[in-house]
Design a protein around this motif. Sequence first.
Motif, PDB file in Angstrom:
ATOM      1  N   ASP A   1       0.801  -1.225   0.000  1.00 38.08           N
ATOM      2  CA  ASP A   1       0.000   0.000   0.000  1.00 38.08           C
ATOM      3  C   ASP A   1       0.835   1.277   0.000  1.00 38.08           C
ATOM      4  O   ASP A   1       0.293   2.364   0.158  1.00 38.08           O
ATOM      5  CB  ASP A   1      -0.918   0.010   1.232  1.00 38.08           C
ATOM      6  N   TYR A   2       2.156   1.164  -0.171  1.00 38.89           N
ATOM      7  CA  TYR A   2       3.021   2.343  -0.118  1.00 38.89           C
ATOM      8  C   TYR A   2       2.801   3.232  -1.339  1.00 38.89           C
ATOM      9  O   TYR A   2       2.797   2.761  -2.478  1.00 38.89           O
ATOM     10  CB  TYR A   2       4.492   1.926  -0.045  1.00 38.89           C
ATOM     11  N   VAL A   3       2.600   4.522  -1.093  1.00 43.85           N
ATOM     12  CA  VAL A   3       2.425   5.507  -2.165  1.00 43.85           C
ATOM     13  C   VAL A   3       3.253   6.730  -1.800  1.00 43.85           C
ATOM     14  O   VAL A   3       3.195   7.213  -0.665  1.00 43.85           O
ATOM     15  CB  VAL A   3       0.940   5.909  -2.327  1.00 43.85           C
ATOM     16  N   THR A   4       4.027   7.224  -2.760  1.00 45.36           N
ATOM     17  CA  THR A   4       4.819   8.425  -2.510  1.00 45.36           C
ATOM     18  C   THR A   4       3.926   9.655  -2.562  1.00 45.36           C
ATOM     19  O   THR A   4       2.801   9.609  -3.062  1.00 45.36           O
ATOM     20  CB  THR A   4       5.930   8.580  -3.564  1.00 45.36           C
ATOM     21  N   GLU A   5       4.453  10.739  -2.069  1.00 49.69           N
ATOM     22  CA  GLU A   5       3.731  12.006  -2.169  1.00 49.69           C
ATOM     23  C   GLU A   5       3.981  12.611  -3.546  1.00 49.69           C
ATOM     24  O   GLU A   5       4.782  12.105  -4.328  1.00 49.69           O
ATOM     25  CB  GLU A   5       4.208  12.952  -1.071  1.00 49.69           C
ATOM     26  N   ASP A   6       3.314  13.693  -3.846  1.00 49.80           N
ATOM     27  CA  ASP A   6       3.484  14.392  -5.122  1.00 49.80           C
ATOM     28  C   ASP A   6       4.757  15.230  -5.029  1.00 49.80           C
ATOM     29  O   ASP A   6       4.736  16.384  -4.611  1.00 49.80           O
ATOM     30  CB  ASP A   6       2.258  15.268  -5.392  1.00 49.80           C
ATOM     31  N   LEU A   7       5.890  14.624  -5.410  1.00 50.94           N
ATOM     32  CA  LEU A   7       7.200  15.263  -5.292  1.00 50.94           C
ATOM     33  C   LEU A   7       7.924  15.233  -6.632  1.00 50.94           C
ATOM     34  O   LEU A   7       7.426  14.687  -7.615  1.00 50.94           O
ATOM     35  CB  LEU A   7       8.037  14.534  -4.231  1.00 50.94           C
ATOM     36  N   ASP A   8       9.122  15.777  -6.646  1.00 48.32           N
ATOM     37  CA  ASP A   8       9.970  15.760  -7.834  1.00 48.32           C
ATOM     38  C   ASP A   8      10.294  14.312  -8.206  1.00 48.32           C
ATOM     39  O   ASP A   8      10.396  13.441  -7.339  1.00 48.32           O
ATOM     40  CB  ASP A   8      11.247  16.554  -7.544  1.00 48.32           C
ATOM     41  N   ASP A   9      10.472  14.043  -9.495  1.00 48.74           N
ATOM     42  CA  ASP A   9      10.682  12.669  -9.947  1.00 48.74           C
ATOM     43  C   ASP A   9      11.953  12.039  -9.390  1.00 48.74           C
ATOM     44  O   ASP A   9      12.007  10.835  -9.142  1.00 48.74           O
ATOM     45  CB  ASP A   9      10.660  12.587 -11.476  1.00 48.74           C
ATOM     46  N   VAL A  10      12.995  12.821  -9.147  1.00 46.13           N
ATOM     47  CA  VAL A  10      14.235  12.281  -8.581  1.00 46.13           C
ATOM     48  C   VAL A  10      13.997  11.827  -7.138  1.00 46.13           C
ATOM     49  O   VAL A  10      14.460  10.762  -6.719  1.00 46.13           O
ATOM     50  CB  VAL A  10      15.364  13.340  -8.641  1.00 46.13           C
ATOM     51  N   ILE A  11      13.244  12.611  -6.397  1.00 44.85           N
ATOM     52  CA  ILE A  11      12.948  12.266  -5.006  1.00 44.85           C
ATOM     53  C   ILE A  11      12.038  11.043  -4.951  1.00 44.85           C
ATOM     54  O   ILE A  11      12.226  10.150  -4.123  1.00 44.85           O
ATOM     55  CB  ILE A  11      12.321  13.469  -4.273  1.00 44.85           C
TER      56      ILE A  11
ATOM     57  N   ALA B   1      11.894   8.624  -7.135  1.00 42.89           N
ATOM     58  CA  ALA B   1      12.718   7.459  -7.466  1.00 42.89           C
ATOM     59  C   ALA B   1      13.547   7.023  -6.263  1.00 42.89           C
ATOM     60  O   ALA B   1      13.674   5.824  -5.979  1.00 42.89           O
ATOM     61  CB  ALA B   1      13.620   7.775  -8.653  1.00 42.89           C
ATOM     62  N   ALA B   2      14.096   7.982  -5.529  1.00 47.76           N
ATOM     63  CA  ALA B   2      14.890   7.653  -4.344  1.00 47.76           C
ATOM     64  C   ALA B   2      14.012   7.034  -3.257  1.00 47.76           C
ATOM     65  O   ALA B   2      14.420   6.074  -2.591  1.00 47.76           O
ATOM     66  CB  ALA B   2      15.588   8.900  -3.822  1.00 47.76           C
ATOM     67  N   LEU B   3      12.816   7.556  -3.078  1.00 48.47           N
ATOM     68  CA  LEU B   3      11.908   7.007  -2.071  1.00 48.47           C
ATOM     69  C   LEU B   3      11.494   5.580  -2.415  1.00 48.47           C
ATOM     70  O   LEU B   3      11.444   4.706  -1.538  1.00 48.47           O
ATOM     71  CB  LEU B   3      10.664   7.890  -1.933  1.00 48.47           C
ATOM     72  N   LEU B   4      11.201   5.329  -3.682  1.00 52.13           N
ATOM     73  CA  LEU B   4      10.821   3.970  -4.083  1.00 52.13           C
ATOM     74  C   LEU B   4      11.996   2.999  -3.955  1.00 52.13           C
ATOM     75  O   LEU B   4      11.810   1.840  -3.588  1.00 52.13           O
ATOM     76  CB  LEU B   4      10.280   3.965  -5.512  1.00 52.13           C
TER      77      LEU B   4
END
Length: 67
Positions: A12-22, A24-27
């Motif tokens: 269920d993990y979903v990133t926030e609406d951030l820059d694409d580089v961030i 990618a790092a979070l994922l």
Amino acid sequence: MPAVACPIPDCDYVTEDLDDVIVAALLTAHGTTHTQGPTAAAKIERVRRPVISAAGTSEEWEYFLSR
């Protein structure tokens, strides 16, 4: 970049609406939670004690004392 969900099924993990580089790092960082397996404690090898026989020579005794 819009929010991105984890590609692993049933996650269920979903990133926030951030820059694409961030994102990618979070994922990438989140992906480590899926790859961690059970950790086994390494068995520590015991250090053998020096041994000397009663019929040893003086050289063997000196070597025994130096260890």
